[in-house]
Design an enzyme around this catalytic site. Sequence first.
Site, mmCIF file in Angstrom:
data_model
loop_
_atom_site.group_PDB
_atom_site.id
_atom_site.type_symbol
_atom_site.label_atom_id
_atom_site.label_comp_id
_atom_site.label_asym_id
_atom_site.label_seq_id
_atom_site.Cartn_x
_atom_site.Cartn_y
_atom_site.Cartn_z
ATOM 1 N N GLU A 66 23.271 32.641 59.096
ATOM 2 C CA GLU A 66 23.331 31.170 59.600
ATOM 3 C C GLU A 66 22.697 30.992 60.690
ATOM 4 O O GLU A 66 22.730 31.875 61.547
ATOM 5 C CB GLU A 66 24.969 30.964 59.872
ATOM 6 C CG GLU A 66 25.146 29.460 60.084
ATOM 7 C CD GLU A 66 26.695 29.298 60.575
ATOM 8 O OE1 GLU A 66 26.984 28.015 60.404
ATOM 9 O OE2 GLU A 66 27.370 30.353 60.816
ATOM 10 N N LYS A 114 24.942 22.129 54.739
ATOM 11 C CA LYS A 114 26.235 22.651 54.736
ATOM 12 C C LYS A 114 27.184 21.119 54.727
ATOM 13 O O LYS A 114 26.694 20.354 55.236
ATOM 14 C CB LYS A 114 26.483 23.255 56.160
ATOM 15 C CG LYS A 114 27.946 23.561 56.385
ATOM 16 C CD LYS A 114 28.257 24.412 57.483
ATOM 17 C CE LYS A 114 29.716 25.024 57.659
ATOM 18 N NZ LYS A 114 29.707 25.695 59.066
ATOM 19 N N CYS A 120 28.704 30.006 56.255
ATOM 20 C CA CYS A 120 29.951 30.246 57.016
ATOM 21 C C CYS A 120 31.041 29.801 56.638
ATOM 22 O O CYS A 120 31.951 30.418 55.585
ATOM 23 C CB CYS A 120 29.660 29.724 58.493
ATOM 24 S SG CYS A 120 30.658 30.407 59.868
#
Length: 511
Positions: free
Chosen positions: A267, A329, A381
């Site tokens: 990430e 994301k 994540c």
Amino acid sequence: MPYIASHGKIFAFLAGALSVAGFAPVYCLPAAVIAFSLLLYLLLKAPSYKKAFTLGYTFGFAHFSFGLSWIGNALLIEPEKFAWLYPFVLLASGSFFGLFFAFPAFIGHYASRPWQKWLSFSAVTVIFEWLRSFLFTGFPWNLSGYMLAFNDNLIQAASFGGTYLLSLITLAGCSLGGLWLNQRNAKNLAAVACGMLICFGGLWLWGYFRLATADKTLSNTILRLVQPSIPQTLKWSPDTKEGNFQTYLQLSDSPSLPKPQLIIWGETASPFMLDIDDNHRRQAARIIPQDSYLITGMISYRPQNDWYVPHNSMAVINSRGNIVALYHKTHLVPFGEYIPFREHLPDFIRPIANSIGTFGQGNGPEKIALKDLPTFSAAICYEIIFPHQIINQSDRPDFLINLTNDGWYGDSAGPYQHWTAAKLRAVEEGITIVRAANNGISGLITAYGIEQAFLPLNAVGFLDVALPAIPSVQTFYGRTGNFAVITFCLILLFLGSIKVGNELSMIRTKK
């Protein structure tokens, strides 16, 4: 035992703190048995709804304060700004999430007989775990079923009912001892022991036979996972970010046969925006073998309402230096990637809130198809912790790539618990998960939750892994989601609420 009942809040707090030992990395299931059995005993002795609520809340306060204490480590990355908030994070975690044990204790008090209270409390706690997955954007961390992740056999039932089914069995099995504490005799002890054997022995057998038929052959698709373990304090420093980028390049360029088709970084691994930074994108392209790809996390800016908004993104770059796919994301971290109700915050907190960025959201799970490779989707994540939200079932990929950075949390339980969440998602959805971390635990988890290979926390290096020949299997949970297990919990709640105690007493009196 009267002494324990008369000091209920003290023992409820101690039990809540002890229960945390059931989670990763300790995985002490006997500690969870003691903790939940003690809680059930206290609830059985509670004289009123108010007392039951208080005991449940006290247990939950300790359970979440200690279980989420690792979150505070993120505040120590910039201690001059945020260290003073550390105790408030612990108090806030326990104060809010403690309610998710308080209400089940309150509702369970309605039941008339001990076994009904046990049944109701277990079922309602699972329902509240499910609610915790989406209320206020959701935070389903440390679901009770995660306590079983130390054994691959024990978690296979998640393919049928998800982690919430494991939670129901874990809570019911671990709290059974409370029935014996309430009425200590040989008959009750035998019943409790038999119940625990059925709960956990049955799970183990289910998993044993499921894994016995699992295909373990590997494909020719080689993936390289790169983990440089760069300290979070240095990750974004202007003085070190060029060196950090070169570290990624050097680890990625290590020779190997066969060559990797995918090189995967974690990430925000690139400190540079490779979609507009031609120089660093060309440098990255040099280490990508022909007909292969680099996958990296980075910050990108997208136009939105006449403005450019930052996104936590994943870029796919080919050997010619072209970005061929981007994923943004979707499920953002509250108080990390955005501030809820920012405009309503008091003045004294605004300087801190303003130092936290407001990231834009993506469009949810997206399948990415590359030439001569199995299809995949991404979870960045935090997204991996949400059951039944990580892939699009109507456009199902062959495997999933999870980019993460657990360097925020240091040598704490957090990175291990994050890895456990990924492991359960793999079993639930029947999908291979490939995880790359800046620091944390990088590795490959098969569609059956088996850890095929991994780099441990704080390790520096790379890992070449072969994708399973069958990276994805269809599961009942993947098709149906949480409907079946939540419906079953509601049925159990109904059975637990039937007032059979008084009716049986009346029948005996008439006889």
